[in-house]
Design a protein around this motif. Structure first.
Motif, PDB file in Angstrom:
ATOM      1  N   ALA A 192      58.658  45.477  42.372  1.00 11.08           N
ATOM      2  CA  ALA A 192      58.399  45.384  40.933  1.00 11.08           C
ATOM      3  C   ALA A 192      57.063  44.676  40.690  1.00 11.08           C
ATOM      4  CB  ALA A 192      59.541  44.630  40.274  1.00 11.08           C
ATOM      5  N   THR A 242      35.584  42.967  42.328  1.00  7.88           N
ATOM      6  CA  THR A 242      36.348  43.724  41.329  1.00  7.88           C
ATOM      7  C   THR A 242      36.162  43.107  39.943  1.00  7.88           C
ATOM      8  OG1 THR A 242      38.350  42.434  41.796  1.00  7.88           O
ATOM      9  CG2 THR A 242      38.048  44.505  43.014  1.00  7.88           C
ATOM     10  N   HIS A 279      44.133  35.267  48.054  1.00  7.41           N
ATOM     11  CA  HIS A 279      42.844  35.664  48.624  1.00  7.41           C
ATOM     12  C   HIS A 279      42.580  34.857  49.882  1.00  7.41           C
ATOM     13  CE1 HIS A 279      42.825  36.980  44.482  1.00  7.41           C
ATOM     14  NE2 HIS A 279      41.778  37.750  44.715  1.00  7.41           N
ATOM     15  N   GLY A 295      51.227  45.701  37.797  1.00 14.06           N
ATOM     16  CA  GLY A 295      50.865  46.469  36.617  1.00 14.06           C
ATOM     17  C   GLY A 295      52.063  46.865  35.758  1.00 14.06           C
ATOM     18  N   SER A 351      41.484  45.532  42.061  1.00 18.58           N
ATOM     19  CA  SER A 351      41.785  46.143  43.358  1.00 18.58           C
ATOM     20  C   SER A 351      42.927  47.148  43.253  1.00 18.58           C
ATOM     21  CB  SER A 351      42.156  45.048  44.363  1.00 18.58           C
ATOM     22  OG  SER A 351      43.316  44.364  43.929  1.00 18.58           O
ATOM     23  N   ASN A 386      55.464  36.490  36.794  1.00 19.84           N
ATOM     24  CA  ASN A 386      54.487  37.487  37.253  1.00 19.84           C
ATOM     25  C   ASN A 386      53.675  36.897  38.421  1.00 19.84           C
ATOM     26  OD1 ASN A 386      52.581  39.506  37.488  1.00 19.84           O
ATOM     27  ND2 ASN A 386      52.258  39.701  35.281  1.00 19.84           N
ATOM     28  N   ARG A 416      50.180  33.057  31.180  1.00 11.36           N
ATOM     29  CA  ARG A 416      50.870  34.150  31.880  1.00 11.36           C
ATOM     30  C   ARG A 416      52.288  33.702  32.226  1.00 11.36           C
ATOM     31  NH1 ARG A 416      48.262  37.797  36.387  1.00 11.36           N
ATOM     32  NH2 ARG A 416      49.910  38.133  37.894  1.00 11.36           N
ATOM     33  N   ARG A 465      49.317  50.080  42.075  1.00 21.16           N
ATOM     34  CA  ARG A 465      48.335  50.018  40.977  1.00 21.16           C
ATOM     35  C   ARG A 465      47.072  50.729  41.451  1.00 21.16           C
ATOM     36  NH1 ARG A 465      45.782  44.281  39.063  1.00 21.16           N
ATOM     37  NH2 ARG A 465      44.719  44.471  41.065  1.00 21.16           N
ATOM     38  N   ARG A 496      44.684  39.902  49.667  1.00 17.29           N
ATOM     39  CA  ARG A 496      43.460  40.667  49.932  1.00 17.29           C
ATOM     40  C   ARG A 496      42.318  39.751  50.374  1.00 17.29           C
ATOM     41  NH1 ARG A 496      39.139  42.433  46.495  1.00 17.29           N
ATOM     42  NH2 ARG A 496      38.892  41.206  44.605  1.00 17.29           N
ATOM     43  N   SER A 523      43.306  37.791  37.731  1.00 16.57           N
ATOM     44  CA  SER A 523      42.077  38.010  36.974  1.00 16.57           C
ATOM     45  C   SER A 523      41.909  36.881  35.950  1.00 16.57           C
ATOM     46  CB  SER A 523      42.127  39.371  36.282  1.00 16.57           C
ATOM     47  OG  SER A 523      43.342  39.520  35.570  1.00 16.57           O
TER      48      SER A 523
HETATM   49  O1  TXA Z   1      40.997  42.813  41.963  1.00 19.05           O
HETATM   50  C1  TXA Z   1      41.987  42.096  41.821  1.00 19.05           C
HETATM   51  O2  TXA Z   1      43.085  42.390  42.327  1.00 19.05           O
HETATM   52  C2  TXA Z   1      41.830  40.816  40.990  1.00 19.05           C
HETATM   53  C3  TXA Z   1      40.840  39.889  41.727  1.00 19.05           C
HETATM   54  C4  TXA Z   1      40.675  38.561  41.046  1.00 19.05           C
HETATM   55  O3  TXA Z   1      41.227  39.755  43.063  1.00 19.05           O
HETATM   56  N1  TXA Z   1      43.086  40.175  40.794  1.00 19.05           N
HETATM   57  C5  TXA Z   1      44.046  40.675  39.973  1.00 19.05           C
HETATM   58  O4  TXA Z   1      45.140  39.847  39.827  1.00 19.05           O
HETATM   59  O5  TXA Z   1      43.938  41.747  39.393  1.00 19.05           O
HETATM   60  P1  TXA Z   1      46.187  40.026  38.628  1.00 19.05           P
HETATM   61  O6  TXA Z   1      47.117  38.879  38.759  1.00 19.05           O
HETATM   62  O7  TXA Z   1      45.467  40.163  37.348  1.00 19.05           O
HETATM   63  O8  TXA Z   1      46.954  41.339  38.987  1.00 19.05           O
HETATM   64  C6  TXA Z   1      47.745  41.359  40.153  1.00 19.05           C
HETATM   65  C7  TXA Z   1      48.911  42.281  40.009  1.00 19.05           C
HETATM   66  C8  TXA Z   1      49.882  41.834  38.928  1.00 19.05           C
HETATM   67  O9  TXA Z   1      50.310  43.011  38.222  1.00 19.05           O
HETATM   68  C9  TXA Z   1      51.036  41.231  39.718  1.00 19.05           C
HETATM   69  O10 TXA Z   1      52.272  41.390  39.063  1.00 19.05           O
HETATM   70  C10 TXA Z   1      50.989  42.044  41.004  1.00 19.05           C
HETATM   71  O11 TXA Z   1      49.625  42.230  41.248  1.00 19.05           O
HETATM   72  N2  TXA Z   1      51.581  41.337  42.149  1.00 19.05           N
HETATM   73  C11 TXA Z   1      51.231  40.146  42.673  1.00 19.05           C
HETATM   74  N3  TXA Z   1      52.050  39.797  43.694  1.00 19.05           N
HETATM   75  C12 TXA Z   1      52.944  40.804  43.833  1.00 19.05           C
HETATM   76  C13 TXA Z   1      54.051  41.042  44.682  1.00 19.05           C
HETATM   77  N4  TXA Z   1      54.417  40.175  45.622  1.00 19.05           N
HETATM   78  N5  TXA Z   1      54.756  42.197  44.528  1.00 19.05           N
HETATM   79  C14 TXA Z   1      54.395  43.094  43.575  1.00 19.05           C
HETATM   80  N6  TXA Z   1      53.357  42.924  42.730  1.00 19.05           N
HETATM   81  C15 TXA Z   1      52.644  41.795  42.842  1.00 19.05           C
END
Ligand code: TXA
Ligand code: MG
Length: 323
Positions: A214, A27, A59, A217, A173, A54, A50, A188, A113, A135
């Motif tokens: 919550a 991704t 992985h 995104g 993703s 959040n 960050r 998302r 994931r 990311s």
């Molecule tokens: O493709 C992807 O998902 C990339 C690659 C590196 O794997 N990762 C990614 O992570 O996009 P990040 O942190 O940029 O975005 C993850 C989103 C954030 O909006 C975060 O708030 C949400 O996932 N998130 C993470 N854990 C969560 C949870 N337990 N409940 C709800 N949202 C969650």
């Protein structure tokens, strides 16, 4: 500056020391640390600037490693995991006590994931511990899709960038909340198209509600270039009153007459939304480096990968013009 290379042992070395390492996925690039090392998790948040509220995606190398982190793995999640992992699908589960609160921002759930990239899969097998990885961009900025972009953005903050080439999907993703009773909600839109998910489980994927988990995104401004970005509706003519600002135009599939050729780009000349997604961050990053006063980008038709591209464009943009 960070060292850039393809040496999995070097990446393991730094991760075992509690450092963070940029990793390739299909991704976007991720900024990875051992989920069990509080120092590493703190460094991820610090490098991105960050907020600690959040949570991070975990992985893992295989489904068994995912199961070890959760208290429930609903049947619908198993079906989706079997079909789409490794791949650009993140699912939210009730977390087991072994998952540190520091990566879930205190939530009782954890996002997991299996990424589809040979280097990162080999790395996950070699470390034996799961990797938390958001990311690899500074908070709210464009996500990087090459090792060089990671180096520009965060190279002074990390020791190593594992170079896996340009990300094949180019957009994050798809994130789903999955329930024990088989309900699935889209938190998302992303690189895995929702219609493929619906076909697989023969169920309609619900939209986010107030009761949905919550975070995913949630932040209103996100994925943004520093150059002001404005949007216009699919197939319509961009408002051209910004020409005095040295505006760059980013179209879905066709260039337009009346705009100098060195001011306009297309995301996919064949009109393929997945190709547009692949080019999105790379193009925005290139334009952001180009010394433009503003960027005008065309929204895609709201189907397939167009949903994910438009989600990112809308979050990246100034209050937008047109539809
Ligand atoms: O493709 C992807 O998902 C990339 C690659 C590196 O794997 N990762 C990614 O992570 O996009 P990040 O942190 O940029 O975005 C993850 C989103 C954030 O909006 C975060 O708030 C949400 O996932 N998130 C993470 N854990 C969560 C949870 N337990 N409940 C709800 N949202 C969650
Ligand atoms: Mg991100």
């Amino acid at each position: 500056m960070a060292t850039i290379g393809t040496d999995i042992e070097k990446a393991v070395y730094w991760l075992e020391k509690g450092e963070v390492v940029a990793i390739p996925t299909e991704t976007v690039y991720g900024l990875a640390g051992n989920i069990y090392n509080e120092g590493a998790i703190a460094k991820i948040y610090a490098a991105k600037a960050r907020p600690r509220t959040n949570p991070l995606i975990v992985h893992v190398a295989d489904i068994a490693a995912a199961e070890a982190l959760v208290t429930e793995f609903p049947p619908v999640a198993r079906e989706l995991a079997t079909a789409f992992w490794p791949g650009p699908l993140t699912m939210i589960f009730p977390k087991s006590e072994t998952v540190p609160d520091s990566i879930t921002a205190g939530e009782k759930t954890v996002a997991i994931r299996i990424p589809d990239h040979p280097l990162t899969l080999a790395l996950l097998k070699a470390t034996g511990f799961p990797l938390a990885a958001p990311s690899a961009n500074p908070y709210n900025y464009i996500s990087p899709v090459t090792a060089a972009q990671v180096n520009d953005m965060l190279g002074d903050k990390i020791p190593y960038i594992l170079d896996g080439g340009r990300c094949t999907k180019g957009i994050e993703s798809t994130i789903l909340a999955v329930q024990q009773d088989g309900q699935v909600q889209l938190l998302r839109p992303g690189a895995l198209n929702v219609n493929l998910i619906e076909e697989k489980i023969n169920t309609t994927v619900g939209q986010k509600t107030k009761e949905s988990p919550a975070h995913a995104g949630m932040s209103k401004v996100h994925y943004s270039p520093r150059t002001p970005l404005y949007l216009f509706g699919t197939g319509t003519d961009p408002v051209q009153e910004r020409t005095g600002e040295k505006t760059a135009y980013l179209f879905f599939k066709e260039k337009r007459s009346g705009i100098p050729d060195d001011r306009q780009w297309v995301l996919s000349s064949g009109g393929d939304p997945s190709e547009a997604a692949w080019n999105l961050y790379d193009s925005l990053y290139m334009l952001d480096q180009g010394g433009f006063g503003s960027i005008m980008a065309e929204l895609l038709p709201e189907t397939g990968a167009g949903l994910a591209v438009n989600d990112r464009l809308r979050k990246a943009a100034q209050p937008y013009i047109g539809k």
